[in-house]
Design an enzyme around this catalytic site. Structure first.
Site, PDB file in Angstrom:
ATOM      1  N   ARG A 183     -43.550  -9.590  85.424  1.00  0.00           N
ATOM      2  CA  ARG A 183     -43.331  -8.774  84.210  1.00  0.00           C
ATOM      3  C   ARG A 183     -42.015  -9.412  83.293  1.00  0.00           C
ATOM      4  O   ARG A 183     -42.245  -9.529  82.174  1.00  0.00           O
ATOM      5  CB  ARG A 183     -42.622  -7.245  84.636  1.00  0.00           C
ATOM      6  CG  ARG A 183     -42.148  -6.474  83.383  1.00  0.00           C
ATOM      7  CD  ARG A 183     -42.080  -5.126  83.783  1.00  0.00           C
ATOM      8  NE  ARG A 183     -41.093  -4.687  84.549  1.00  0.00           N
ATOM      9  CZ  ARG A 183     -40.789  -3.498  85.009  1.00  0.00           C
ATOM     10  NH1 ARG A 183     -41.489  -2.624  84.701  1.00  0.00           N
ATOM     11  NH2 ARG A 183     -39.824  -3.214  85.936  1.00  0.00           N
ATOM     12  N   ARG A 209     -35.919  -6.444  80.655  1.00  0.00           N
ATOM     13  CA  ARG A 209     -34.899  -5.382  81.015  1.00  0.00           C
ATOM     14  C   ARG A 209     -33.928  -5.889  81.767  1.00  0.00           C
ATOM     15  O   ARG A 209     -33.865  -6.816  82.568  1.00  0.00           O
ATOM     16  CB  ARG A 209     -35.770  -4.441  82.070  1.00  0.00           C
ATOM     17  CG  ARG A 209     -36.441  -3.303  81.354  1.00  0.00           C
ATOM     18  CD  ARG A 209     -37.232  -2.556  82.187  1.00  0.00           C
ATOM     19  NE  ARG A 209     -36.487  -2.064  83.347  1.00  0.00           N
ATOM     20  CZ  ARG A 209     -37.289  -1.073  84.358  1.00  0.00           C
ATOM     21  NH1 ARG A 209     -38.367  -0.713  84.113  1.00  0.00           N
ATOM     22  NH2 ARG A 209     -36.610  -0.732  85.435  1.00  0.00           N
TER      23      ARG A 209
HETATM   24  P1  AP5 Z   1     -44.721  -0.524  86.243  1.00  0.00           P
HETATM   25  O1  AP5 Z   1     -46.043   0.484  85.905  1.00  0.00           O
HETATM   26  O2  AP5 Z   1     -43.770  -0.660  85.454  1.00  0.00           O
HETATM   27  O3  AP5 Z   1     -44.087   0.174  87.683  1.00  0.00           O
HETATM   28  P2  AP5 Z   1     -43.004   1.162  87.980  1.00  0.00           P
HETATM   29  O4  AP5 Z   1     -43.275   1.962  89.040  1.00  0.00           O
HETATM   30  O5  AP5 Z   1     -42.985   2.149  86.852  1.00  0.00           O
HETATM   31  O6  AP5 Z   1     -41.779   0.310  87.915  1.00  0.00           O
HETATM   32  P3  AP5 Z   1     -40.442   0.243  87.092  1.00  0.00           P
HETATM   33  O7  AP5 Z   1     -39.641  -0.974  87.469  1.00  0.00           O
HETATM   34  O8  AP5 Z   1     -40.209   0.774  85.630  1.00  0.00           O
HETATM   35  O9  AP5 Z   1     -39.768   1.251  88.105  1.00  0.00           O
HETATM   36  P4  AP5 Z   1     -38.175   1.868  88.320  1.00  0.00           P
HETATM   37  O10 AP5 Z   1     -38.502   3.042  89.102  1.00  0.00           O
HETATM   38  O11 AP5 Z   1     -37.173   0.826  88.924  1.00  0.00           O
HETATM   39  O12 AP5 Z   1     -37.691   2.078  86.727  1.00  0.00           O
HETATM   40  P5  AP5 Z   1     -37.069   2.950  85.918  1.00  0.00           P
HETATM   41  O13 AP5 Z   1     -37.357   2.735  84.699  1.00  0.00           O
HETATM   42  O14 AP5 Z   1     -37.770   4.409  86.449  1.00  0.00           O
HETATM   43  O15 AP5 Z   1     -45.280  -1.869  86.814  1.00  0.00           O
HETATM   44  C1  AP5 Z   1     -44.490  -2.782  87.193  1.00  0.00           C
HETATM   45  C2  AP5 Z   1     -45.070  -4.216  86.856  1.00  0.00           C
HETATM   46  O16 AP5 Z   1     -46.416  -4.239  87.848  1.00  0.00           O
HETATM   47  C3  AP5 Z   1     -45.798  -4.432  85.461  1.00  0.00           C
HETATM   48  O17 AP5 Z   1     -45.870  -5.496  84.798  1.00  0.00           O
HETATM   49  C4  AP5 Z   1     -47.300  -4.029  85.732  1.00  0.00           C
HETATM   50  O18 AP5 Z   1     -48.038  -4.373  84.856  1.00  0.00           O
HETATM   51  C5  AP5 Z   1     -47.389  -4.541  87.024  1.00  0.00           C
HETATM   52  N1  AP5 Z   1     -48.333  -3.608  87.854  1.00  0.00           N
HETATM   53  C6  AP5 Z   1     -48.528  -2.438  87.807  1.00  0.00           C
HETATM   54  N2  AP5 Z   1     -49.756  -1.978  88.746  1.00  0.00           N
HETATM   55  C7  AP5 Z   1     -50.266  -2.977  89.096  1.00  0.00           C
HETATM   56  C8  AP5 Z   1     -51.382  -3.152  90.107  1.00  0.00           C
HETATM   57  N3  AP5 Z   1     -51.849  -2.135  90.460  1.00  0.00           N
HETATM   58  N4  AP5 Z   1     -51.417  -4.534  90.342  1.00  0.00           N
HETATM   59  C9  AP5 Z   1     -50.699  -5.512  90.082  1.00  0.00           C
HETATM   60  N5  AP5 Z   1     -49.686  -5.325  89.096  1.00  0.00           N
HETATM   61  C10 AP5 Z   1     -49.255  -4.146  88.740  1.00  0.00           C
HETATM   62  O19 AP5 Z   1     -35.654   3.185  86.318  1.00  0.00           O
HETATM   63  C11 AP5 Z   1     -34.614   2.405  85.797  1.00  0.00           C
HETATM   64  C12 AP5 Z   1     -33.364   2.751  86.076  1.00  0.00           C
HETATM   65  O20 AP5 Z   1     -33.055   4.016  85.505  1.00  0.00           O
HETATM   66  C13 AP5 Z   1     -33.145   2.900  87.667  1.00  0.00           C
HETATM   67  O21 AP5 Z   1     -32.763   1.728  88.265  1.00  0.00           O
HETATM   68  C14 AP5 Z   1     -31.746   4.027  87.290  1.00  0.00           C
HETATM   69  O22 AP5 Z   1     -30.545   3.241  87.231  1.00  0.00           O
HETATM   70  C15 AP5 Z   1     -32.185   4.855  86.122  1.00  0.00           C
HETATM   71  N6  AP5 Z   1     -32.936   6.049  86.542  1.00  0.00           N
HETATM   72  C16 AP5 Z   1     -34.296   6.257  85.885  1.00  0.00           C
HETATM   73  N7  AP5 Z   1     -34.629   7.434  86.602  1.00  0.00           N
HETATM   74  C17 AP5 Z   1     -33.431   7.972  87.446  1.00  0.00           C
HETATM   75  C18 AP5 Z   1     -33.381   8.923  88.263  1.00  0.00           C
HETATM   76  N8  AP5 Z   1     -34.217  10.000  88.318  1.00  0.00           N
HETATM   77  N9  AP5 Z   1     -32.107   9.440  88.939  1.00  0.00           N
HETATM   78  C19 AP5 Z   1     -31.217   8.454  88.746  1.00  0.00           C
HETATM   79  N10 AP5 Z   1     -31.351   7.236  88.059  1.00  0.00           N
HETATM   80  C20 AP5 Z   1     -32.507   7.141  87.489  1.00  0.00           C
END
Ligand code: AP5
Length: 192
Positions: A127, A139
């Site tokens: 990514r 990011r």
């Molecule tokens: P992607 O679809 O982006 O995966 P994802 O599971 O959504 O991963 P994130 O990195 O966005 O998750 P995250 O949970 O760490 O981040 P979030 O924004 O929620 O895919 C990832 C990559 O893989 C992409 O390049 C995609 O193309 C590729 N890919 C997808 N599927 C694939 C496949 N089948 N095969 C191959 N490649 C594939 O959170 C960020 C931060 O926000 C947290 O760390 C925290 O600080 C805060 N936060 C967010 N929500 C909360 C909460 N509920 N409580 C507290 N803090 C929170």
């Protein structure tokens, strides 16, 4: 339809939520996207969340519970929504349960995407490379140190949610190691 996507960072929650949004005409509620928007706009919540997110740690339950509750009340959520990245702790799951009860709403499914840790690191690296190649902004938590912390936070605080939702009988697990389209097809089978 009201869904939750569970899974570690990089499991494909956002990718699948976006695809299902088009298929079912319901919005993706990504707490990560909402928090990044708050950081970009330098709102009070954004100012409080920035350093925590940059370090790969979880933002407080209180903040995310409030932003999700407000978001669910918006008109585009009337037919349903896909929660991507929320809940992420057992207290958030309990708060969500109460929140939905209070609004007279029910969850239809909790879908967990299972992906090996080595593959998650590789996806984060891909990514970053793709974002740079496209001239975008990487990011601030997509770097080895913050990603390691995100994985630790997942193991310690989010992984217990599988047991929580297995206990309510709502948990369904999908192999997130498969290709994107195969994963989508598996999810659609569960939802059919
Ligand atoms: P992607 O679809 O982006 O995966 P994802 O599971 O959504 O991963 P994130 O990195 O966005 O998750 P995250 O949970 O760490 O981040 P979030 O924004 O929620 O895919 C990832 C990559 O893989 C992409 O390049 C995609 O193309 C590729 N890919 C997808 N599927 C694939 C496949 N089948 N095969 C191959 N490649 C594939 O959170 C960020 C931060 O926000 C947290 O760390 C925290 O600080 C805060 N936060 C967010 N929500 C909360 C909460 N509920 N409580 C507290 N803090 C929170």
């Amino acid at each position: 339809m009201r869904l939750i996507f569970l899974g570690p960072p990089g499991a494909g929650k956002g990718t699948q939520a976006k695809l299902l949004t088009e298929r079912y005409g319901i919005p993706q509620l990504s707490t990560g996207d909402m928090l990044r928007a708050a950081v970009a706009q330098a709102t009070e919540v954004g100012k409080r969340a920035k350093a925590v997110m940059d370090a790969g740690q979880l933002v407080s339950d209180e903040i995310v519970n409030e932003i999700v509750s407000d978001r669910i009340d918006q008109a585009d959520c009337a037919k349903g929504f896909i929660l991507d990245g929320y809940p992420r702790t057992v207290p958030q799951a309990i708060a969500l349960g109460k929140m939905l009860d209070g609004k007279g709403l029910k969850l239809d499914a909790v879908i967990e995407l299972k992906v090996d840790e080595a593959a998650l690191v590789k996806r984060m690296e891909n990514r970053v490379a793709e974002t740079i190649a496209a001239g975008g902004t990487v990011r601030s938590d997509d770097n080895p140190e913050a990603f390691k912390r995100r994985l630790t936070e997942y193991r310690e605080k989010t992984a217990p949610l599988s047991e929580h939702y297995a206990g309510t009988g709502q948990l369904r697990t999908v192999d997130g190691m498969a290709e994107v389209n195969t994963v989508t097809a598996e999810i659609e089978k569960i939802l059919a």
